[in-house]
Design a protein around this motif. Sequence first.
Motif, mmCIF file in Angstrom:
data_model
loop_
_atom_site.group_PDB
_atom_site.id
_atom_site.type_symbol
_atom_site.label_atom_id
_atom_site.label_comp_id
_atom_site.label_asym_id
_atom_site.label_seq_id
_atom_site.Cartn_x
_atom_site.Cartn_y
_atom_site.Cartn_z
ATOM 1 N N GLU A 223 0.824 -1.203 0.000
ATOM 2 C CA GLU A 223 0.000 0.000 0.000
ATOM 3 C C GLU A 223 0.862 1.259 0.000
ATOM 4 O O GLU A 223 0.521 2.264 -0.635
ATOM 5 C CB GLU A 223 -0.926 -0.004 1.222
ATOM 6 C CG GLU A 223 -2.018 -1.061 1.163
ATOM 7 C CD GLU A 223 -2.955 -0.834 -0.006
ATOM 8 O OE1 GLU A 223 -3.550 0.259 -0.100
ATOM 9 O OE2 GLU A 223 -3.078 -1.758 -0.849
ATOM 10 N N LEU A 224 1.982 1.212 0.693
ATOM 11 C CA LEU A 224 2.874 2.366 0.738
ATOM 12 C C LEU A 224 3.403 2.699 -0.648
ATOM 13 O O LEU A 224 3.605 3.870 -0.992
ATOM 14 C CB LEU A 224 4.034 2.086 1.693
ATOM 15 C CG LEU A 224 5.024 3.232 1.932
ATOM 16 C CD1 LEU A 224 4.330 4.425 2.586
ATOM 17 C CD2 LEU A 224 6.192 2.755 2.789
ATOM 18 N N SER A 225 3.602 1.683 -1.487
ATOM 19 C CA SER A 225 4.125 1.890 -2.837
ATOM 20 C C SER A 225 3.047 2.297 -3.833
ATOM 21 O O SER A 225 3.305 3.078 -4.750
ATOM 22 C CB SER A 225 4.815 0.618 -3.339
ATOM 23 O OG SER A 225 5.928 0.297 -2.540
ATOM 24 N N HIS A 226 1.817 1.812 -3.642
ATOM 25 C CA HIS A 226 0.800 1.947 -4.688
ATOM 26 C C HIS A 226 -0.372 2.855 -4.318
ATOM 27 O O HIS A 226 -1.147 3.218 -5.201
ATOM 28 C CB HIS A 226 0.244 0.565 -5.054
ATOM 29 C CG HIS A 226 1.290 -0.405 -5.490
ATOM 30 N ND1 HIS A 226 1.170 -1.773 -5.324
ATOM 31 C CD2 HIS A 226 2.500 -0.208 -6.079
ATOM 32 C CE1 HIS A 226 2.248 -2.363 -5.806
ATOM 33 N NE2 HIS A 226 3.069 -1.439 -6.258
ATOM 34 N N ASN A 227 -0.521 3.208 -3.042
ATOM 35 C CA ASN A 227 -1.693 3.958 -2.595
ATOM 36 C C ASN A 227 -1.236 5.293 -2.001
ATOM 37 O O ASN A 227 -0.682 5.340 -0.896
ATOM 38 C CB ASN A 227 -2.469 3.130 -1.549
ATOM 39 C CG ASN A 227 -3.793 3.754 -1.178
ATOM 40 O OD1 ASN A 227 -3.954 4.978 -1.195
ATOM 41 N ND2 ASN A 227 -4.757 2.910 -0.811
ATOM 42 N N LYS A 228 -1.467 6.367 -2.719
ATOM 43 C CA LYS A 228 -0.998 7.685 -2.294
ATOM 44 C C LYS A 228 -1.646 8.114 -0.984
ATOM 45 O O LYS A 228 -0.963 8.648 -0.082
ATOM 46 C CB LYS A 228 -1.285 8.702 -3.392
ATOM 47 C CG LYS A 228 -0.779 10.105 -3.089
ATOM 48 C CD LYS A 228 -1.062 11.045 -4.259
ATOM 49 C CE LYS A 228 -0.557 12.451 -3.962
ATOM 50 N NZ LYS A 228 -0.812 13.374 -5.109
ATOM 51 N N THR A 229 -2.938 7.884 -0.843
ATOM 52 C CA THR A 229 -3.633 8.268 0.393
ATOM 53 C C THR A 229 -3.077 7.507 1.584
ATOM 54 O O THR A 229 -2.840 8.073 2.657
ATOM 55 C CB THR A 229 -5.140 8.003 0.255
ATOM 56 O OG1 THR A 229 -5.649 8.724 -0.872
ATOM 57 C CG2 THR A 229 -5.887 8.433 1.507
ATOM 58 N N TYR A 230 -2.877 6.214 1.409
ATOM 59 C CA TYR A 230 -2.324 5.386 2.482
ATOM 60 C C TYR A 230 -0.913 5.854 2.839
ATOM 61 O O TYR A 230 -0.553 5.927 4.015
ATOM 62 C CB TYR A 230 -2.312 3.928 2.037
ATOM 63 C CG TYR A 230 -1.895 2.946 3.107
ATOM 64 C CD1 TYR A 230 -2.844 2.356 3.933
ATOM 65 C CD2 TYR A 230 -0.559 2.604 3.293
ATOM 66 C CE1 TYR A 230 -2.478 1.444 4.915
ATOM 67 C CE2 TYR A 230 -0.175 1.706 4.273
ATOM 68 C CZ TYR A 230 -1.139 1.128 5.084
ATOM 69 O OH TYR A 230 -0.764 0.235 6.059
ATOM 70 N N ALA A 231 -0.115 6.158 1.847
ATOM 71 C CA ALA A 231 1.262 6.592 2.081
ATOM 72 C C ALA A 231 1.317 7.864 2.908
ATOM 73 O O ALA A 231 2.208 8.041 3.748
ATOM 74 C CB ALA A 231 1.987 6.792 0.749
ATOM 75 N N HIS A 232 0.341 8.758 2.706
ATOM 76 C CA HIS A 232 0.313 10.013 3.463
ATOM 77 C C HIS A 232 -0.138 9.790 4.902
ATOM 78 O O HIS A 232 0.215 10.569 5.794
ATOM 79 C CB HIS A 232 -0.602 11.014 2.776
ATOM 80 C CG HIS A 232 -0.017 11.575 1.515
ATOM 81 N ND1 HIS A 232 -0.743 12.347 0.627
ATOM 82 C CD2 HIS A 232 1.224 11.479 0.983
ATOM 83 C CE1 HIS A 232 0.028 12.705 -0.386
ATOM 84 N NE2 HIS A 232 1.236 12.185 -0.179
ATOM 85 N N ARG A 233 -0.914 8.745 5.145
ATOM 86 C CA ARG A 233 -1.439 8.483 6.485
ATOM 87 C C ARG A 233 -0.492 7.658 7.344
ATOM 88 O O ARG A 233 -0.518 7.735 8.569
ATOM 89 C CB ARG A 233 -2.784 7.745 6.395
ATOM 90 C CG ARG A 233 -3.939 8.572 5.866
ATOM 91 C CD ARG A 233 -5.246 7.782 5.971
ATOM 92 N NE ARG A 233 -5.530 7.401 7.350
ATOM 93 C CZ ARG A 233 -5.754 6.153 7.752
ATOM 94 N NH1 ARG A 233 -5.703 5.161 6.887
ATOM 95 N NH2 ARG A 233 -6.022 5.900 9.019
ATOM 96 N N LEU A 234 0.340 6.827 6.713
ATOM 97 C CA LEU A 234 1.168 5.894 7.465
ATOM 98 C C LEU A 234 2.234 6.638 8.278
ATOM 99 O O LEU A 234 3.004 7.424 7.731
ATOM 100 C CB LEU A 234 1.848 4.906 6.510
ATOM 101 C CG LEU A 234 2.539 3.710 7.169
ATOM 102 C CD1 LEU A 234 1.498 2.778 7.776
ATOM 103 C CD2 LEU A 234 3.391 2.961 6.142
ATOM 104 N N PRO A 235 2.313 6.379 9.584
ATOM 105 C CA PRO A 235 3.318 7.056 10.419
ATOM 106 C C PRO A 235 4.733 6.660 10.035
ATOM 107 O O PRO A 235 4.957 5.557 9.517
ATOM 108 C CB PRO A 235 2.975 6.571 11.843
ATOM 109 C CG PRO A 235 1.568 6.105 11.772
ATOM 110 C CD PRO A 235 1.396 5.557 10.393
#
Length: 483
Positions: A223-235
Amino acid sequence: MPQSQQSSTPLQLYIPPRLPTPKTIMTDVLGVLVIARNGDRGEYYQDPKTYESAYTESTALGAAESHQLGAFLRSVYMSPSSPSYIADMKTDLVDTHEVHVHAKAGGEGTVIFDSAIALLQGLFPPNPSNKIVLANETTVIAPLGGYQYVPIETVEPGNDKSLEPWTGCPAFEQHISDVYSSSEFKAAAKGAGPFFTSVRDYVFGRPTVLENAWNIYDYVSTELSHNKTYAHRLPPTLVEQARGFADFHENAIFSDKDIGGIGNLAGRTILHTVLNSLQRIAFNGDPLQFLLIETSYHPFISLFHMLEMVKENPELAGIPDYASALAFELRRGPAPEDRDFVRIKFKNGTEGFETYHAFGHKADIAATEFIYRIENYAITSQKQWAAVCSAGLGDDWAHIGSQNAISSTIFAVLAAIFLLGMFILSKFIKSSRAKAHSSRIRLADDEVSQSHLPQTQYPNYGALSNNVIAQPAPMGEKQRLAL
């Protein structure tokens, strides 16, 4: 230097020897076997207890990573300016006698096959010389500017367990259970408690326990590689922590304190191909010079432990990155040495090759010693794999290589029972008909109508010709009908 000790001869101008041009550089690399991991893909779930896996698909990023790896391998082994250049190998147009490719078909099979295709595109790029001249003198160049089609042999786990031996193996499942119940694993699970509490909100219902560390890390990193929204939320640091626990988990599952232990199963089955390939490359009568095995990350971990590379390099005790490569180079020894030597190189993802040494050696290991120290632990057949996977489970486990084998055996037994039943039924029907035939009332006249008589019993009336009214042919005495 004191004046009294200086030589009276004049100084000579030092002229360095002429270095060979790239085309004349001599090489001592006879051939190489490369084990490559697939490139990037979608989420890939593996059952923590059995390692049965779910379907996944490759991505454009994964294809690019594998293509880059192929181009890198070409620069190392097929460039005349490289010190590892394989001099006797055809490098412009692929010779399929010199290059063989195996690709794992189980688990991430589709992704691995796609990665093999992409790697080969980088290894043997399109070449306008890939053409043919027809009888009418027309020249036809292969599509895409001379695309080179390199055959790939897929390794199906139902027929060949060399690249996925851990599935359908009760002894390996028991090994997984033993790892989970060990004191070391339980201590690590207790220490990992805070991480799994913090990651719970980012994995959406997936079990947040150390036993599921692989799936947690794979989901987060994907998700960190493919999902921009998820990448912004992940601590920050959460993915690094997930990777650390996944490395611990996979290293515990796919290694063993004993070189021939069940935990090293992934390395033991692929080892047969490694040793056999080195022997083929060493034999002058065999054209093989480059073997590529495209597979998953699992055998890397086992091989690092079996070859004792982890002892000197503990960073190898974990999951290799996408598009990593492990190379076994067969090199001719320096004069006056007449033996061949094995040099091991590892490329972790986008990094370059680094040389590692096996069994505590500080340099290349003689091929004879390498084979001698490891060959007894290689699993060379389905029968041997079945014996290893049934060890300690009793003689009632009749698995001989795959679930397909069991299904085939059951099918054969059922087919035999069915045929026996059909045979008995046919005998019964034949007997019943014979009894009915002998007991029925027979008429005095013929029981067969004239229309059912053989053709030879009919009189010959001749044949009709076009537009001619047929006339009956005269009948002789033997042809006349009885009145």
